[in-house]
Design a protein around this motif. Structure first.
Motif, PDB file in Angstrom:
ATOM      1  N   UNK A 127       0.894  -1.249  -0.021  1.00 14.25           N
ATOM      2  CA  UNK A 127       0.070   0.014   0.076  1.00 14.25           C
ATOM      3  C   UNK A 127       0.693   1.219   0.170  1.00 14.25           C
ATOM      4  N   UNK A 128       2.044   1.050  -0.163  1.00 17.27           N
ATOM      5  CA  UNK A 128       2.875   2.345  -0.282  1.00 17.27           C
ATOM      6  C   UNK A 128       3.616   2.345  -1.672  1.00 17.27           C
ATOM      7  N   UNK A 129       3.373   3.507  -2.391  1.00 11.73           N
ATOM      8  CA  UNK A 129       3.800   3.670  -3.976  1.00 11.73           C
ATOM      9  C   UNK A 129       5.047   2.787  -4.460  1.00 11.73           C
ATOM     10  N   UNK A 130       6.060   3.394  -3.799  1.00 13.32           N
ATOM     11  CA  UNK A 130       7.415   2.803  -4.330  1.00 13.32           C
ATOM     12  C   UNK A 130       7.909   1.266  -3.917  1.00 13.32           C
ATOM     13  N   UNK A 131       7.251   0.934  -2.454  1.00 10.05           N
ATOM     14  CA  UNK A 131       7.448  -0.397  -2.036  1.00 10.05           C
ATOM     15  C   UNK A 131       6.701  -1.298  -2.915  1.00 10.05           C
ATOM     16  N   UNK A 132       5.297  -0.850  -3.264  1.00  9.26           N
ATOM     17  CA  UNK A 132       4.402  -1.767  -4.170  1.00  9.26           C
ATOM     18  C   UNK A 132       5.047  -2.243  -5.222  1.00  9.26           C
ATOM     19  N   UNK A 133       5.841  -1.487  -5.916  1.00  8.86           N
ATOM     20  CA  UNK A 133       6.211  -1.915  -7.221  1.00  8.86           C
ATOM     21  C   UNK A 133       7.477  -2.734  -6.892  1.00  8.86           C
ATOM     22  N   UNK A 134       8.234  -2.575  -5.888  1.00  7.76           N
ATOM     23  CA  UNK A 134       9.280  -3.379  -5.728  1.00  7.76           C
ATOM     24  C   UNK A 134       8.754  -4.707  -5.149  1.00  7.76           C
ATOM     25  N   UNK A 135       7.823  -4.449  -4.370  1.00  5.85           N
ATOM     26  CA  UNK A 135       7.149  -6.054  -3.682  1.00  5.85           C
ATOM     27  C   UNK A 135       6.833  -6.937  -5.122  1.00  5.85           C
ATOM     28  N   UNK A 136       5.962  -6.425  -5.876  1.00  5.14           N
ATOM     29  CA  UNK A 136       5.591  -7.074  -7.044  1.00  5.14           C
ATOM     30  C   UNK A 136       6.622  -7.676  -7.855  1.00  5.14           C
ATOM     31  N   UNK A 137       7.923  -6.900  -7.969  1.00  8.57           N
ATOM     32  CA  UNK A 137       9.002  -7.236  -8.691  1.00  8.57           C
ATOM     33  C   UNK A 137       9.796  -8.541  -8.242  1.00  8.57           C
ATOM     34  N   UNK A 138       9.800  -8.177  -6.842  1.00 10.11           N
ATOM     35  CA  UNK A 138      10.407  -9.409  -6.043  1.00 10.11           C
ATOM     36  C   UNK A 138       9.649 -10.905  -6.049  1.00 10.11           C
ATOM     37  N   UNK A 139       8.396 -10.757  -6.030  1.00  6.89           N
ATOM     38  CA  UNK A 139       7.608 -12.017  -6.001  1.00  6.89           C
ATOM     39  C   UNK A 139       7.652 -12.520  -7.287  1.00  6.89           C
ATOM     40  N   UNK A 140       7.832 -11.659  -8.329  1.00  5.04           N
ATOM     41  CA  UNK A 140       7.950 -12.475  -9.762  1.00  5.04           C
ATOM     42  C   UNK A 140       9.125 -12.965 -10.025  1.00  5.04           C
ATOM     43  N   UNK A 141      10.154 -12.116  -9.434  1.00  2.81           N
ATOM     44  CA  UNK A 141      11.601 -12.925  -9.655  1.00  2.81           C
ATOM     45  C   UNK A 141      11.788 -14.263  -8.806  1.00  2.81           C
ATOM     46  N   UNK A 142      11.126 -14.299  -7.568  1.00  3.96           N
ATOM     47  CA  UNK A 142      11.552 -15.496  -6.824  1.00  3.96           C
ATOM     48  C   UNK A 142      10.569 -16.526  -7.637  1.00  3.96           C
ATOM     49  N   UNK A 143       9.427 -16.125  -8.356  1.00  6.68           N
ATOM     50  CA  UNK A 143       8.788 -17.190  -8.959  1.00  6.68           C
ATOM     51  C   UNK A 143       9.331 -17.668 -10.024  1.00  6.68           C
ATOM     52  N   UNK A 144      10.198 -17.193 -11.026  1.00  8.70           N
ATOM     53  CA  UNK A 144      10.562 -17.453 -12.202  1.00  8.70           C
ATOM     54  C   UNK A 144      12.053 -17.574 -12.390  1.00  8.70           C
ATOM     55  N   UNK A 145      12.912 -17.043 -11.372  1.00  5.51           N
ATOM     56  CA  UNK A 145      14.263 -17.371 -11.454  1.00  5.51           C
ATOM     57  C   UNK A 145      14.888 -18.630 -11.552  1.00  5.51           C
ATOM     58  N   UNK A 146      14.094 -19.457 -11.156  1.00  6.98           N
ATOM     59  CA  UNK A 146      14.615 -21.023 -11.446  1.00  6.98           C
ATOM     60  C   UNK A 146      14.540 -21.404 -12.791  1.00  6.98           C
ATOM     61  N   UNK A 147      13.680 -21.014 -13.614  1.00  4.56           N
ATOM     62  CA  UNK A 147      13.708 -21.493 -15.158  1.00  4.56           C
ATOM     63  C   UNK A 147      15.103 -20.888 -15.691  1.00  4.56           C
ATOM     64  N   UNK A 148      15.334 -19.561 -15.463  1.00  2.00           N
ATOM     65  CA  UNK A 148      16.571 -19.142 -16.247  1.00  2.00           C
ATOM     66  C   UNK A 148      17.610 -19.699 -15.599  1.00  2.00           C
ATOM     67  N   UNK A 149      17.563 -20.000 -14.314  1.00  2.00           N
ATOM     68  CA  UNK A 149      18.968 -20.733 -13.625  1.00  2.00           C
ATOM     69  C   UNK A 149      18.986 -21.820 -14.325  1.00  2.00           C
ATOM     70  N   UNK A 150      18.149 -22.662 -14.496  1.00  2.00           N
ATOM     71  CA  UNK A 150      18.153 -24.057 -15.141  1.00  2.00           C
ATOM     72  C   UNK A 150      18.897 -23.992 -16.647  1.00  2.00           C
ATOM     73  N   UNK A 151      18.164 -22.904 -17.211  1.00  2.00           N
ATOM     74  CA  UNK A 151      18.784 -22.605 -18.589  1.00  2.00           C
ATOM     75  C   UNK A 151      20.541 -22.349 -18.573  1.00  2.00           C
ATOM     76  N   UNK A 152      20.598 -21.204 -17.741  1.00  2.00           N
ATOM     77  CA  UNK A 152      21.914 -20.779 -17.643  1.00  2.00           C
ATOM     78  C   UNK A 152      22.946 -22.310 -17.107  1.00  2.00           C
ATOM     79  N   UNK A 153      22.419 -22.968 -16.425  1.00  2.00           N
ATOM     80  CA  UNK A 153      23.271 -23.857 -15.839  1.00  2.00           C
ATOM     81  C   UNK A 153      23.411 -24.906 -16.879  1.00  2.00           C
ATOM     82  N   UNK A 154      22.681 -25.396 -17.703  1.00  2.00           N
ATOM     83  CA  UNK A 154      22.690 -26.501 -18.824  1.00  2.00           C
ATOM     84  C   UNK A 154      23.922 -25.564 -19.891  1.00  2.00           C
ATOM     85  N   UNK A 155      23.810 -24.332 -20.164  1.00  2.30           N
ATOM     86  CA  UNK A 155      24.746 -23.585 -20.752  1.00  2.30           C
ATOM     87  C   UNK A 155      26.072 -23.599 -20.289  1.00  2.30           C
TER      88      UNK A 155
END
Length: 309
Positions: A166-194
């Motif tokens: 409910x705080x402007x700047x923190x709201x955007x940061x929070x949404x970004x962090x939630x999405x990063x933690x959700x999908x970082x594993x997929x890119x991690x596996x791709x990088x690991x294979x490379x």
């Protein structure tokens, strides 16, 4: 005799037409046929329909469908909310792409080491990818509340956390962090294979020449995995521009319009305010942005992707 000769000529002409090349072409078309039909039905046809809807005004409640020409596009240019929506979309996309790719590459480099327990950590970081997006977002919504789990942990060390969603700047940061933690594993596996495909001899030769770890990473690792970096960047950029569920569950575009990204604004116009023609116009804008960024990245690959001329 003449009849037999005619049959031979006809058989020879058929054999001459049905060449190996034509047979291979037909076989190739049969293989790509299902994908081509699916693309026509579920990609190109919807795109054409969306563009046609953007030229009309469709009022479902009044059951009217009228042609308005370029009025929706003129409304797009004069809409006072569009600049803030594009700003929020840009902030979210830049933050997500930078943090996602950086963290994924860092984790891949660390987990590429021959250490005990790396398999467990690989599974741990990849597991959020297979979790339901809505369930993941709801759990994080509880954690990020004013009296949620994150602030409870901060209070233990004497820090009073903000109202994250409910705080402007923190709201955007929070949404970004939630999405990063959700999908970082997929890119991690791709990088690991490379990373596992990079020849070890190159690192051994560089080490013998006295190259530092950072030099080996910058001069050997990054160029060798640059095709994977291109792939992950295209996927992540396109995905960041199409985020919806996280915004709808966590912030509903607020506070104010600080987290109202383009897809959520499109949803509001089309399905909350029933301006389907204007919603289709926003869809066209989203398509143009995604297409332009994808083509730009593909164009720039010749400068930084290894083996590209």
């Amino acid at each position: 005799m003449a009849l037999s000769l005619a049959r031979r000529v006809q058989t020879t002409s058929r054999a001459g037409w049905w060449t190996t090349r034509r047979r291979d072409h037909l076989l190739g078309y049969l293989f790509i046929g299902p994908q081509l039909v699916g693309s026509l039905l579920f990609v190109f046809l919807p795109l054409a329909l969306v563009f046609s809807y953007s030229l009309n005004e469709w009022n479902v409640l009044a059951d009217t469908f009228s042609f308005v020409g370029a009025d929706n596009y003129q409304r797009l240019l004069s809409d006072p909310n569009v600049p803030s929506v594009l700003t929020a979309t840009g902030l979210f996309s830049v933050g997500l792409v930078v943090f996602n790719l950086s963290l994924a590459l860092l984790l891949a480099v660390l987990l590429n080491q021959r250490l005990r327990g790396t398999t467990v950590f690989r599974t741990l970081f990849f597991s959020p990818v297979v979790v339901s997006l809505v369930a993941w977002t709801i759990v994080w919504g509880f954690l990020l509340q004013k009296n949620g789990g994150i602030n409870a942990i901060l209070q233990v060390v004497g820090i009073e956390g903000p109202n994250w969603l409910r705080t402007g700047s923190w709201a955007m940061v929070s949404v970004i962090v939630v999405q990063v933690f959700k999908n970082v594993g997929l890119n991690m596996v791709l990088f690991l294979a490379a990373l596992q495909g990079v020849p070890k001899e190159l690192f051994e030769a560089a080490r013998l020449d006295g190259a530092s770890a950072w030099t080996r990473f910058r001069r050997i690792t990054l160029p060798m995995i640059s095709p994977t970096v291109l792939l992950t960047s295209i996927i992540t950029v396109a995905g960041s521009l199409q985020v919806f569920a996280q915004i709808a569950v966590l912030t509903q575009g607020g506070p104010g319009t600080s987290t109202t990204v383009l897809v959520y604004y499109l949803y509001q116009q089309a399905f909350q305010f029933h301006h389907f023609g204007y919603g289709a116009t926003l869809s066209v804008l989203l398509f143009v942005i995604v297409l332009a960024l994808t083509l730009l990245q593909w164009r720039m690959r010749r400068r930084w992707v290894f083996h590209e001329a």
